[in-house]
Design a protein around this motif. Structure first.
Motif, PDB file in Angstrom:
ATOM      1  N   LEU A 125       0.807  -1.219   0.000  1.00  0.00           N
ATOM      2  CA  LEU A 125       0.000   0.000   0.000  1.00  0.00           C
ATOM      3  C   LEU A 125       0.839   1.268   0.000  1.00  0.00           C
ATOM      4  CD1 LEU A 125      -2.852  -0.909   2.526  1.00  0.00           C
ATOM      5  CD2 LEU A 125      -2.940  -0.920   0.031  1.00  0.00           C
ATOM      6  N   LYS A 126       1.967   1.253   0.703  1.00  0.00           N
ATOM      7  CA  LYS A 126       2.713   2.487   0.922  1.00  0.00           C
ATOM      8  C   LYS A 126       3.936   2.656   0.036  1.00  0.00           C
ATOM      9  CE  LYS A 126       1.436   3.612   5.681  1.00  0.00           C
ATOM     10  NZ  LYS A 126       1.965   3.953   7.030  1.00  0.00           N
ATOM     11  N   SER A 127       4.277   1.675  -0.762  1.00  0.00           N
ATOM     12  CA  SER A 127       5.483   1.811  -1.589  1.00  0.00           C
ATOM     13  C   SER A 127       5.362   0.961  -2.841  1.00  0.00           C
ATOM     14  CB  SER A 127       6.732   1.403  -0.799  1.00  0.00           C
ATOM     15  OG  SER A 127       6.647   0.050  -0.386  1.00  0.00           O
ATOM     16  N   SER A 128       6.056   1.392  -3.891  1.00  0.00           N
ATOM     17  CA  SER A 128       6.138   0.596  -5.108  1.00  0.00           C
ATOM     18  C   SER A 128       7.405  -0.249  -5.060  1.00  0.00           C
ATOM     19  CB  SER A 128       6.159   1.508  -6.341  1.00  0.00           C
ATOM     20  OG  SER A 128       7.239   2.417  -6.263  1.00  0.00           O
ATOM     21  N   PHE A 129       7.418  -1.319  -5.822  1.00  0.00           N
ATOM     22  CA  PHE A 129       8.556  -2.235  -5.785  1.00  0.00           C
ATOM     23  C   PHE A 129       9.721  -1.650  -6.574  1.00  0.00           C
ATOM     24  CE2 PHE A 129      11.123  -5.803  -7.156  1.00  0.00           C
ATOM     25  CZ  PHE A 129      11.248  -6.534  -5.988  1.00  0.00           C
ATOM     26  N   ASP A 130      10.881  -1.581  -5.923  1.00  0.00           N
ATOM     27  CA  ASP A 130      12.078  -1.024  -6.551  1.00  0.00           C
ATOM     28  C   ASP A 130      13.281  -1.870  -6.128  1.00  0.00           C
ATOM     29  OD1 ASP A 130      14.155   0.418  -7.584  1.00  0.00           O
ATOM     30  OD2 ASP A 130      13.588   2.332  -6.673  1.00  0.00           O
ATOM     31  N   LEU A 131      13.851  -2.609  -7.077  1.00  0.00           N
ATOM     32  CA  LEU A 131      14.961  -3.511  -6.761  1.00  0.00           C
ATOM     33  C   LEU A 131      16.160  -2.788  -6.159  1.00  0.00           C
ATOM     34  CD1 LEU A 131      15.281  -6.166  -9.624  1.00  0.00           C
ATOM     35  CD2 LEU A 131      14.975  -6.582  -7.186  1.00  0.00           C
ATOM     36  N   SER A 132      16.346  -1.531  -6.513  1.00  0.00           N
ATOM     37  CA  SER A 132      17.515  -0.799  -6.019  1.00  0.00           C
ATOM     38  C   SER A 132      17.493  -0.618  -4.504  1.00  0.00           C
ATOM     39  CB  SER A 132      17.603   0.573  -6.697  1.00  0.00           C
ATOM     40  OG  SER A 132      16.479   1.370  -6.373  1.00  0.00           O
ATOM     41  N   LEU A 146       8.314 -11.918  -9.930  1.00  0.00           N
ATOM     42  CA  LEU A 146       7.753 -10.603  -9.620  1.00  0.00           C
ATOM     43  C   LEU A 146       6.516 -10.336 -10.471  1.00  0.00           C
ATOM     44  CD1 LEU A 146      11.133  -8.605  -9.584  1.00  0.00           C
ATOM     45  CD2 LEU A 146      10.075  -9.900  -7.725  1.00  0.00           C
ATOM     46  N   GLU A 147       5.751 -11.371 -10.726  1.00  0.00           N
ATOM     47  CA  GLU A 147       4.567 -11.236 -11.572  1.00  0.00           C
ATOM     48  C   GLU A 147       3.478 -10.423 -10.884  1.00  0.00           C
ATOM     49  OE1 GLU A 147       1.057 -14.049 -13.551  1.00  0.00           O
ATOM     50  OE2 GLU A 147       2.988 -14.947 -13.000  1.00  0.00           O
ATOM     51  N   ASN A 148       2.983  -9.420 -11.615  1.00  0.00           N
ATOM     52  CA  ASN A 148       1.820  -8.643 -11.180  1.00  0.00           C
ATOM     53  C   ASN A 148       1.994  -8.054  -9.777  1.00  0.00           C
ATOM     54  OD1 ASN A 148      -0.766  -7.519 -11.346  1.00  0.00           O
ATOM     55  ND2 ASN A 148      -1.728  -9.319 -10.420  1.00  0.00           N
ATOM     56  N   ILE A 149       3.067  -7.294  -9.593  1.00  0.00           N
ATOM     57  CA  ILE A 149       3.274  -6.642  -8.290  1.00  0.00           C
ATOM     58  C   ILE A 149       3.330  -5.116  -8.430  1.00  0.00           C
ATOM     59  CG2 ILE A 149       4.453  -8.651  -7.331  1.00  0.00           C
ATOM     60  CD1 ILE A 149       7.086  -7.094  -7.635  1.00  0.00           C
ATOM     61  N   GLY A 150       2.913  -4.607  -9.589  1.00  0.00           N
ATOM     62  CA  GLY A 150       2.798  -3.158  -9.746  1.00  0.00           C
ATOM     63  C   GLY A 150       4.040  -2.458 -10.249  1.00  0.00           C
ATOM     64  N   LEU A 169      14.188 -14.751 -14.114  1.00  0.00           N
ATOM     65  CA  LEU A 169      13.543 -13.497 -13.735  1.00  0.00           C
ATOM     66  C   LEU A 169      12.191 -13.402 -14.432  1.00  0.00           C
ATOM     67  CD1 LEU A 169      13.533 -10.665 -12.455  1.00  0.00           C
ATOM     68  CD2 LEU A 169      14.824  -9.845 -14.440  1.00  0.00           C
ATOM     69  N   THR A 170      11.129 -13.338 -13.640  1.00  0.00           N
ATOM     70  CA  THR A 170       9.771 -13.208 -14.170  1.00  0.00           C
ATOM     71  C   THR A 170       9.178 -11.882 -13.712  1.00  0.00           C
ATOM     72  OG1 THR A 170       9.396 -15.596 -14.155  1.00  0.00           O
ATOM     73  CG2 THR A 170       7.455 -14.193 -14.201  1.00  0.00           C
ATOM     74  N   VAL A 171       8.832 -11.043 -14.672  1.00  0.00           N
ATOM     75  CA  VAL A 171       8.163  -9.770 -14.369  1.00  0.00           C
ATOM     76  C   VAL A 171       6.879  -9.674 -15.200  1.00  0.00           C
ATOM     77  CG1 VAL A 171      10.164  -8.465 -13.571  1.00  0.00           C
ATOM     78  CG2 VAL A 171       9.714  -8.643 -16.015  1.00  0.00           C
ATOM     79  N   LYS A 172       6.237 -10.775 -15.352  1.00  0.00           N
ATOM     80  CA  LYS A 172       5.024 -10.893 -16.159  1.00  0.00           C
ATOM     81  C   LYS A 172       3.873 -10.068 -15.569  1.00  0.00           C
ATOM     82  CE  LYS A 172       1.916 -14.634 -17.685  1.00  0.00           C
ATOM     83  NZ  LYS A 172       1.700 -16.103 -17.619  1.00  0.00           N
ATOM     84  N   SER A 173       2.994  -9.577 -16.461  1.00  0.00           N
ATOM     85  CA  SER A 173       1.736  -8.928 -16.061  1.00  0.00           C
ATOM     86  C   SER A 173       1.942  -7.714 -15.161  1.00  0.00           C
ATOM     87  CB  SER A 173       0.815  -9.944 -15.358  1.00  0.00           C
ATOM     88  OG  SER A 173       0.508 -11.021 -16.202  1.00  0.00           O
ATOM     89  N   ASN A 174       2.914  -6.886 -15.497  1.00  0.00           N
ATOM     90  CA  ASN A 174       3.083  -5.600 -14.836  1.00  0.00           C
ATOM     91  C   ASN A 174       2.756  -4.490 -15.836  1.00  0.00           C
ATOM     92  OD1 ASN A 174       4.260  -5.928 -11.953  1.00  0.00           O
ATOM     93  ND2 ASN A 174       5.421  -7.419 -13.147  1.00  0.00           N
ATOM     94  N   SER A 175       3.267  -3.303 -15.597  1.00  0.00           N
ATOM     95  CA  SER A 175       3.049  -2.184 -16.525  1.00  0.00           C
ATOM     96  C   SER A 175       4.388  -1.648 -17.018  1.00  0.00           C
ATOM     97  CB  SER A 175       2.249  -1.069 -15.831  1.00  0.00           C
ATOM     98  OG  SER A 175       0.972  -1.533 -15.453  1.00  0.00           O
ATOM     99  N   ILE A 176       5.304  -2.550 -17.306  1.00  0.00           N
ATOM    100  CA  ILE A 176       6.641  -2.173 -17.777  1.00  0.00           C
ATOM    101  C   ILE A 176       6.544  -1.681 -19.218  1.00  0.00           C
ATOM    102  CG2 ILE A 176       8.963  -3.031 -18.277  1.00  0.00           C
ATOM    103  CD1 ILE A 176       8.512  -5.089 -16.023  1.00  0.00           C
TER     104      ILE A 176
END
Length: 458
Positions: A125-132, A146-150, A169-176
């Motif tokens: 709720l309070k933060s977006s996912f950022d690998l850095s 990391l599928e569908n985590i915003g 590495l899976t980043v499926k179903s995001n808004s990249i």
């Protein structure tokens, strides 16, 4: 395994407990702190759709924090999960599975050490996912789901250390929307990359090393723009791509029939030589707003030549101190860049004689004071060529036959018309030196010349 929905408290003793799986315990209030005391073989715990207080859980797991290898906390969408930032500090896990949860934030990942990290369908709720922000993971992690985590925008953002151990590495179903140019350096040993069902329209040639090193790609569900900019991908790496995306053609591809384009072909169905780009058409000028009715006349037709330069000339007769808003539009593939210029150079904001709205590329122009004429150019450019529309702005007070084109613009047109082959450099620069034009316009002309030459030498 205790699928008992009404269970509120758990107390039991066992000396050889290996795993504990709690499923659908909506009303669980307390677990005995000593439940896992003296459990030397304990390695796996699962909370599936089970609510539990994080502080209570931390105390329960304290005796087995060195032996536990799998931690699954999944399918908890009933309430917000508030894991403390240092919750996993003392654990070195083989698997951390926190799929399908609603977290307060991602801070608990800051000190997490796990070889496999599954976050599929979880949100914070309070933060977006950022690998850095989770730099400690680069020391341990081999698999990310990391599928569908915003995730949105460019992936990944810049990170301080490469993830040397990540192979999947899976980043499926995001808004990249795009992949970072240096993603191959951020994940140097990647074997599988799943970027399907995102918003990726372009895959730039800078990603060549990524596709060269990685064994399997999944691109399905992306609106990939199929033009000359993805020829490199088609020619070299079709065999590595699984789940091909459908093509989005955008501006008409003249090498394909209308019926073929409307069929929404898969990328794999297109031959490499059918992936083309198109130079910009001559910009079309139109009046979007005027204080009094006014007419814009076209005094020339499109004149393409062998260096993909096209021009169109317009004349606008107007009253002095009158302002007119003009719109400049064109077509091309890739989408052309539009720039308004006058005799001084590119127009930024010089009100009241000229003012540009960059968001809509509309130019407000007028004749100020004693000026009886002025010249503006709308230039459209992409990797395939350049086109421009020339606007002669003339006052109603003067005889049209007495108006002569501005010397700088005449020079501009004469130079452009002579840039017609790869061997014209000496002739071009000789002409530049002979003309009495201001330095700003000269650098504009040189820039356009370099763009054209760059295309041919490449």
């Amino acid at each position: 395994k205790l699928p008992i929905q009404r269970l509120r408290n758990i107390f039991f003793k066992s000396e050889n407990l290996v795993e504990l799986v709690l499923t659908n315990l909506f009303n669980l209030e307390h677990i005995d702190f000593h439940l896992l005391d003296s459990q030397r073989s304990f390695s796996r715990i699962v909370f599936d759709n089970t609510t539990v207080d994080p502080e209570n859980l931390k105390e329960i797991l304290k005796p087995v924090r060195r032996s536990i290898k799998e931690f699954r906390f999944i399918n908890n969408r009933i309430e917000i999960v508030k894991l403390p930032k240092r919750f996993f500090l003392d654990y070195q896990l083989g698997l951390l599975d926190v799929q399908n949860n609603l977290f307060l934030d991602w801070d608990f990942l800051t000190v997490t050490k796990s070889r496999k990290l599954l976050l599929k369908n979880s949100q914070a709720l309070k933060s977006s996912f950022d690998l850095s922000k989770f730099s400690i993971l680069y020391l341990y992690c081999e698999l990310f789901d990391l599928e569908n985590i915003g995730i949105h925008g460019t992936f990944p953002s810049t990170i301080s250390e490469p993830f040397q151990h990540v192979k999947s590495l899976t980043v499926k179903s995001n808004s990249i929307e795009s992949l970072h140019n240096s993603i191959d350096q951020m994940f140097p040993h990647l074997q599988l990359l799943d970027i399907s069902y995102n918003k990726i329209k372009h895959l730039q040639p800078d990603l060549n090393n990524l596709f060269y090193k990685t064994e399997i790609f999944k691109l399905e569900g992306n609106p990939l723009h199929c033009n000359c900019q993805v020829r490199w991908l088609s020619a070299r790496y079709k065999s590595k791509i699984r789940d091909f995306p459908r093509c989005n053609f955008g501006y008409r591809n003249s090498n394909l029939s209308e019926s073929t384009q409307s069929d929404d072909l898969f990328f794999s169905q297109l031959a490499t030589d059918s992936l083309i780009c198109l130079p910009p058409r001559a910009p079309i000028l139109s009046i979007s707003k005027a204080e009094v009715p006014i007419k814009l006349t076209v005094s020339g037709k499109d004149k393409p030549n062998n260096i993909s330069i096209v021009k169109k000339e317009y004349t606008l007769v107007m009253n002095s101190n009158q302002l007119v808003e003009l719109n400049c539009e064109t077509e091309g593939d890739p989408t052309p860049t539009l720039i308004w210029s006058d005799e001084v150079g590119p127009i930024l904001t010089r009100h009241p004689s000229s003012h540009i709205n960059h968001s809509s590329n509309r130019l407000t122009v007028g004749l100020e004071g004693s000026n009886v004429s002025s010249v503006y150019i709308c230039t459209a450019s992409n990797i395939e060529g350049i086109s421009f529309a020339l606007l002669n702005l003339v006052s109603k007070r003067v005889d049209m036959s007495s108006i002569h084109q501005n010397t700088s613009v005449v020079a501009f047109e004469r130079i452009i018309s002579n840039v017609n082959n790869r061997n014209c450099a000496s002739k071009f620069f000789a002409q530049i030196s002979e003309l009495n034009i201001n330095e700003t316009l000269m650098w504009q002309i040189l820039y356009i010349f370099i763009c054209i030459m760059n295309k041919y030498y490449l």
